[in-house]
Write a protein that holds these residues in place. Sequence first.
Motif, PDB file in Angstrom:
ATOM      1  N   UNK A  12      -3.094   7.854 -16.428  1.00 58.63           N
ATOM      2  CA  UNK A  12      -4.181   7.135 -17.105  1.00 58.63           C
ATOM      3  C   UNK A  12      -3.854   6.828 -18.565  1.00 58.63           C
ATOM      4  N   UNK A  13      -4.305   5.681 -19.020  1.00 57.19           N
ATOM      5  CA  UNK A  13      -4.231   5.255 -20.421  1.00 57.19           C
ATOM      6  C   UNK A  13      -2.804   5.226 -20.957  1.00 57.19           C
ATOM      7  N   UNK A  14      -1.839   4.825 -20.111  1.00 58.46           N
ATOM      8  CA  UNK A  14      -0.458   4.694 -20.574  1.00 58.46           C
ATOM      9  C   UNK A  14      -0.078   3.227 -20.641  1.00 58.46           C
ATOM     10  N   UNK A  42      -3.490  -3.156 -10.187  1.00 59.04           N
ATOM     11  CA  UNK A  42      -4.955  -3.022 -10.086  1.00 59.04           C
ATOM     12  C   UNK A  42      -5.370  -1.569 -10.326  1.00 59.04           C
ATOM     13  N   UNK A  43      -4.639  -0.639  -9.715  1.00 65.37           N
ATOM     14  CA  UNK A  43      -4.960   0.783  -9.925  1.00 65.37           C
ATOM     15  C   UNK A  43      -4.698   1.172 -11.381  1.00 65.37           C
ATOM     16  N   UNK A  44      -3.612   0.665 -11.950  1.00 64.40           N
ATOM     17  CA  UNK A  44      -3.290   0.965 -13.351  1.00 64.40           C
ATOM     18  C   UNK A  44      -4.390   0.459 -14.285  1.00 64.40           C
ATOM     19  N   UNK A  45      -4.884  -0.728 -14.023  1.00 61.71           N
ATOM     20  CA  UNK A  45      -5.977  -1.263 -14.842  1.00 61.71           C
ATOM     21  C   UNK A  45      -7.212  -0.391 -14.739  1.00 61.71           C
ATOM     22  N   UNK A  46      -7.514   0.061 -13.526  1.00 61.46           N
ATOM     23  CA  UNK A  46      -8.677   0.935 -13.331  1.00 61.46           C
ATOM     24  C   UNK A  46      -8.499   2.263 -14.056  1.00 61.46           C
ATOM     25  N   UNK A  47      -7.245   2.669 -14.262  1.00 62.17           N
ATOM     26  CA  UNK A  47      -6.946   3.918 -14.976  1.00 62.17           C
ATOM     27  C   UNK A  47      -6.897   3.711 -16.498  1.00 62.17           C
ATOM     28  N   UNK A  48      -7.154   2.496 -16.944  1.00 58.15           N
ATOM     29  CA  UNK A  48      -7.145   2.222 -18.381  1.00 58.15           C
ATOM     30  C   UNK A  48      -5.767   1.985 -18.962  1.00 58.15           C
ATOM     31  N   UNK A  49      -4.787   1.661 -18.132  1.00 57.10           N
ATOM     32  CA  UNK A  49      -3.425   1.419 -18.615  1.00 57.10           C
ATOM     33  C   UNK A  49      -3.330   0.050 -19.281  1.00 57.10           C
ATOM     34  N   UNK A  50      -2.434  -0.046 -20.243  1.00 59.73           N
ATOM     35  CA  UNK A  50      -2.103  -1.323 -20.858  1.00 59.73           C
ATOM     36  C   UNK A  50      -0.931  -1.893 -20.073  1.00 59.73           C
ATOM     37  N   UNK A  77       0.824  -1.192   0.000  1.00 59.15           N
ATOM     38  CA  UNK A  77       0.000   0.000   0.000  1.00 59.15           C
ATOM     39  C   UNK A  77       0.873   1.262   0.000  1.00 59.15           C
ATOM     40  N   UNK A  78       1.956   1.259   0.787  1.00 49.54           N
ATOM     41  CA  UNK A  78       2.840   2.430   0.852  1.00 49.54           C
ATOM     42  C   UNK A  78       3.530   2.676  -0.488  1.00 49.54           C
ATOM     43  N   UNK A  79       3.899   1.602  -1.175  1.00 43.63           N
ATOM     44  CA  UNK A  79       4.543   1.735  -2.490  1.00 43.63           C
ATOM     45  C   UNK A  79       3.575   2.377  -3.475  1.00 43.63           C
ATOM     46  N   UNK A  80       2.336   1.907  -3.484  1.00 43.23           N
ATOM     47  CA  UNK A  80       1.329   2.470  -4.385  1.00 43.23           C
ATOM     48  C   UNK A  80       1.071   3.936  -4.042  1.00 43.23           C
ATOM     49  N   UNK A  81       1.021   4.270  -2.768  1.00 45.19           N
ATOM     50  CA  UNK A  81       0.805   5.665  -2.361  1.00 45.19           C
ATOM     51  C   UNK A  81       1.968   6.546  -2.825  1.00 45.19           C
ATOM     52  N   UNK A  82       3.195   6.035  -2.737  1.00 46.31           N
ATOM     53  CA  UNK A  82       4.356   6.808  -3.193  1.00 46.31           C
ATOM     54  C   UNK A  82       4.295   7.035  -4.699  1.00 46.31           C
ATOM     55  N   UNK A  83       3.945   5.996  -5.448  1.00 44.70           N
ATOM     56  CA  UNK A  83       3.808   6.161  -6.901  1.00 44.70           C
ATOM     57  C   UNK A  83       2.689   7.143  -7.235  1.00 44.70           C
ATOM     58  N   UNK A  84       1.608   7.052  -6.498  1.00 43.44           N
ATOM     59  CA  UNK A  84       0.489   7.978  -6.713  1.00 43.44           C
ATOM     60  C   UNK A  84       0.927   9.416  -6.449  1.00 43.44           C
ATOM     61  N   UNK A  85       1.793   9.631  -5.444  1.00 41.24           N
ATOM     62  CA  UNK A  85       2.288  10.981  -5.153  1.00 41.24           C
ATOM     63  C   UNK A  85       3.134  11.528  -6.298  1.00 41.24           C
ATOM     64  N   UNK A  86       3.695  10.627  -7.103  1.00 42.41           N
ATOM     65  CA  UNK A  86       4.459  11.032  -8.292  1.00 42.41           C
ATOM     66  C   UNK A  86       3.566  11.194  -9.521  1.00 42.41           C
ATOM     67  N   UNK A  87       2.274  10.914  -9.348  1.00 42.68           N
ATOM     68  CA  UNK A  87       1.343  10.986 -10.472  1.00 42.68           C
ATOM     69  C   UNK A  87       1.446   9.781 -11.384  1.00 42.68           C
ATOM     70  N   UNK A  88       1.900   8.652 -10.847  1.00 39.49           N
ATOM     71  CA  UNK A  88       2.119   7.453 -11.648  1.00 39.49           C
ATOM     72  C   UNK A  88       1.310   6.282 -11.113  1.00 39.49           C
ATOM     73  N   UNK A  89       0.882   5.410 -11.995  1.00 39.92           N
ATOM     74  CA  UNK A  89       0.921   5.561 -13.447  1.00 39.92           C
ATOM     75  C   UNK A  89      -0.128   6.565 -13.915  1.00 39.92           C
TER      76      UNK A  89
END
Length: 170
Positions: free
Chosen positions: A15-17, A36-44, A1-13
């Motif tokens: 959407x649709x990338x 899972x978050x990347x899939x929800x954002x439409x990422x490939x 969860x902390x890793x995902x939060x850190x990536x989210x703070x960087x604006x990553x991933x």
Amino acid sequence: VAIDAALKSLGLPRPHTRISAYRPMDGEIDPAIVLRRASALGCEIHYPVITSLRSRRMQFASDGDGTEAAAPVMRTGHWLDLVLVPLVGFDARGNRLGMGGGFYDRHFAFLRNRSAWRRPLLIGLAFEVQRVPRLSDAAHDVPLWGIVTERGIYGRAAAQARRPTPGRDR
């Protein structure tokens, strides 16, 4: 969860990338929550595939639609926007110690010659205990743009994490 939060703070991933991740082994951080978050954002989502063990070559295969009917599309790393990279050790400057095969360094060697590094962003995922004071860097090494652990962000990405972006939800 902390890793995902850190990536989210960087604006990553974003959407649709197009992103690449890995399937964890030998105690590596599992990027599943990020994916899972990347899939929800439409990422490939793509995964590295070794195409030649002898010449240490790899490409990236699409995750597809979950069926086995269609063969995965193979692509080079030039085509990706974000690459989540496994590692054994790292230092705060962005140097990475991998499993020793050199697949990522060979595949992303083109990044060493870029004066303006835009994509793909290479981000290592690690546990804080994998940080070492300093790794020696060889001419063939491709430094990561950043490393994200459960406790912090390192490398060039650390400067972006400290810099507030107007309108970005932190």
